[in-house]
Every structure is written in C-alpha cells, then in structure tokens.
Motif scaffolding. Structure first.
Motif, PDB file in Angstrom:
ATOM      1  N   GLU A 137      28.973  49.155  49.787  1.00 38.09           N
ATOM      2  CA  GLU A 137      28.439  47.761  50.085  1.00 38.09           C
ATOM      3  C   GLU A 137      26.712  47.812  49.641  1.00 38.09           C
ATOM      4  OE1 GLU A 137      26.917  50.769  53.203  1.00 38.09           O
ATOM      5  OE2 GLU A 137      29.019  50.400  52.175  1.00 38.09           O
ATOM      6  N   LEU A 138      26.317  48.750  49.209  1.00 41.70           N
ATOM      7  CA  LEU A 138      25.102  48.831  48.564  1.00 41.70           C
ATOM      8  C   LEU A 138      24.984  48.872  47.002  1.00 41.70           C
ATOM      9  CD1 LEU A 138      23.035  51.239  50.853  1.00 41.70           C
ATOM     10  CD2 LEU A 138      23.237  48.818  51.038  1.00 41.70           C
TER      11      LEU A 138
ATOM     12  N   PRO B  40      23.044  45.631  45.463  1.00 41.31           N
ATOM     13  CA  PRO B  40      21.482  45.914  45.929  1.00 41.31           C
ATOM     14  C   PRO B  40      21.004  46.946  44.953  1.00 41.31           C
ATOM     15  CG  PRO B  40      22.781  45.385  47.859  1.00 41.31           C
ATOM     16  CD  PRO B  40      23.652  45.474  46.713  1.00 41.31           C
TER      17      PRO B  40
ATOM     18  N   SER C 107      20.435  46.003  41.503  1.00 42.56           N
ATOM     19  CA  SER C 107      19.232  44.993  41.281  1.00 42.56           C
ATOM     20  C   SER C 107      17.872  45.665  41.654  1.00 42.56           C
ATOM     21  CB  SER C 107      19.433  44.238  42.233  1.00 42.56           C
ATOM     22  OG  SER C 107      20.681  43.410  42.082  1.00 42.56           O
ATOM     23  N   LEU C 108      17.898  46.580  42.628  1.00 39.44           N
ATOM     24  CA  LEU C 108      16.558  47.461  42.675  1.00 39.44           C
ATOM     25  C   LEU C 108      16.313  48.312  41.580  1.00 39.44           C
ATOM     26  CD1 LEU C 108      14.194  48.307  44.716  1.00 39.44           C
ATOM     27  CD2 LEU C 108      15.905  50.037  45.595  1.00 39.44           C
TER      28      LEU C 108
END
Length: 318
Positions: free
Chosen positions: A27-28, A31, A34-35
């Motif tokens: 699920e990460l 993110p 992007s990070l």
C-alpha cells in the motif's frame, strides 16, 4: 559474524537477483515512489547547484570548497547508484537485476561510502590547519596538496572494495531473493551457499583500517580544533573560528550517527528487514542535507548564490 552455511548440492547457478525492496508494504509503493523521487530530484539539484556555484565564483576557489565539490560528486554518485533502479522497481514492479549489475551496484555503493569517509577526514584536516595554524594555511593547503588529497581519496576509495567485490562475485548463492532495496553486502551474504568467514574477516579488517582510522583522525583533528578555539579570548573570535568548521562537524555527526544506527543494531533473522528504513534514511537524506547544511552555514556560499540569482534575474529582464 559468520553467516549460516548451507550445502550447495541442490542449488542452481544464480544469473540474476530479485530485489524485494519494500514489497512487504504494497500500500506504500506509490507514496514511497513519490517521496524517493522528490528526495532524488532535490538532492541532485542541491549538489549540482553547489558544484556550479563553486566552479563559477573565483572567491570560492579555496581548499574547503574544492573538497565540498568532491563531496557533492560523491553524493550524486551514491544516489545514482541506487535510486534509479529502485524507482524503476516501483514503476514497473519488475525487481530483476542481473548478477553483474548487482555486483557492480554493490561495488559502487561501497566506493561511495569509503570515499566519503576518507574525504571528510581530509576536510577535518583542512579545518585543523585553517584554525590551528592559520598563518601557514595557504602554504600547507596549496593547490598541489589539495589535488593530491582528492586523488588519494578517489583512488583509495575505489581500490578498497575491490577485494570484497571479487570474493563475493565468486560465491555460490542458494537463493536469488535479496531482502533489500539494493544489492547490500549483508543481504547478499545471507543468500550464500558457502561459508563467509573470509569475507567477514575482510569486512572487519576494512572497518578497522578504513572506518575506525578515519574516525580517529577526524576526532584527533577536532580535539586540536576545539582546544585552539577555547584558547581564543574574544567571544567574536571564538564564534568566527567555530563557524568555519560547524558545517563539516554537523555533517560528520550526521554521517557517523546514521551509520551507527544502521549497522550497530542487534543481529537477528529480520535484521535486514528492520534495517531498510534506517538505511534509506542514511542513503537518501544525507546527500540532500549536505548542500543544505553548507548553504545555510556558509556566508560565502550565500553571497555567491545571491550573486548568481541576481545575474540570472538581470539577464531574464533584459
């Protein structure tokens, strides 16, 4: 510590590895992509900006900024060794990396670590000469000496991981799943079918010879630096002397602190898994923080940056 030995009878030759990355957190994935992309772009921009400003401004052609340019180059190499492949894994969900590519990534990563430690040691010596023997600074830290120290840094940093890399490339591997986001030496050794006592001894020797000696030399330099600063009578003089080495000292504290956080954790079966986040923090944030630390604490860099921006705005207006 020697890794588990497994009999090699039933293993097949490994031609490629699978980098598991952060697959335990599906699920990460977006993110994290992007990070890491944001950190990569910001760090690259910051370090390239440092290089361009120092090269363009004659007032910054001093030993301290010469070494800072080398540090920025190391940071760029360190990020580029690992992050593009990790970002590609996030995008394509293809975690394959060929055997030679994995070994090359391992080699380049260790080069960056060894070179950075050695360079920061020479930068500590530069600050020692500047503060403890200021009258002889220009004579001691001349262009020839700076070039020699930079050459030693890159050559020694490139040669140090060569024996480790050659030995590991000859290993037999029982599994191809690397439980890390890059070809990290500990994660690779866990997959070995043979005893790793030789490489363990080589790694321990390298840490003692390179890592500990760099730390000891840096510490010695700062003992003399602090002792000299404390003998300065005026508060203004103390503040000025400390400001010349505060950026380097901050970087040193961050580097050794993060390295200890990554590699001094208690060993366990899940040590590689638990090390991923601290390792990512060390690898991805230090190249971003280094230019920020020097930019915020160096008046000369601030002035040079303002000049460059003012020239650009004048050029655009015309």
């Amino acid at each position: 510590m020697e890794h588990d030995y497994r009999e090699p009878e039933n293993h097949t030759s490994v031609t490629e590895f699978l980098l598991l990355g952060f697959s335990e957190f599906p699920e990460l994935q977006l993110p994290l992509f992007s990070l890491f992309l944001l950190l990569y772009l910001m760090a690259m921009l910051g370090n390239l900006l440092i290089i361009c400003i120092v090269c363009a401004d004659q007032h910054l052609h001093t030993p301290m900024y010469f070494f800072l340019v080398n540090l920025s180059i190391i940071d760029i190499c360190s990020l580029t060794t690992i992050l593009p492949k990790l970002l590609l894994i996030f995008l394509t969900n293809s975690s394959n990396i060929c055997f030679s590519g994995c070994i090359l990534q391992l080699y380049c990563n260790i080069i960056c670590i060894a070179t950075e430690f050695l360079l920061l040691t020479f930068m500590a010596y530069d600050r020692y000469v500047a503060i403890c023997t200021p009258l002889h600074y220009s004579m001691i830290m001349n262009k020839r000496v700076c070039a020699l120290l930079a050459t030693v840094t890159w050559v020694a940093g490139s040669l140090e991981p060569l024996p480790h890399t050659i030995v590991i490339s000859q290993f037999s591997f029982c599994d191809s799943k690397v439980n890390h986001f890059f070809c990290e030496i500990t994660a690779l050794l866990k997959l070995s079918c043979v005893k790793t006592s030789v490489i363990d001894a080589m790694t321990f020797a390298a840490v003692i010879i390179s890592g500990f000696s760099s730390f000891l030399l840096t510490l010695t330099s700062y003992v003399f630096i602090i002792s000299t600063i404390l003998r300065i009578r005026s508060t203004e003089g103390k503040s000025k002397a400390f400001s010349t080495c505060s950026s380097h000292l901050t970087v040193i504290i961050l580097l050794y602190g993060m390295m200890l956080g990554v590699y001094m954790q208690p060993s366990s079966r899940d040590s590689t898994k638990s090390n991923k986040l601290p390792t990512a923090l060390y690898i991805f944030t230090l190249p971003l923080l280094n230019p920020l630390i020097y930019s915020l604490k160096s008046k000369e860099l601030k002035v040079a940056l303002k000049k460059a921006l003012s020239r650009k705005s004048t050029f655009v207006s015309h």
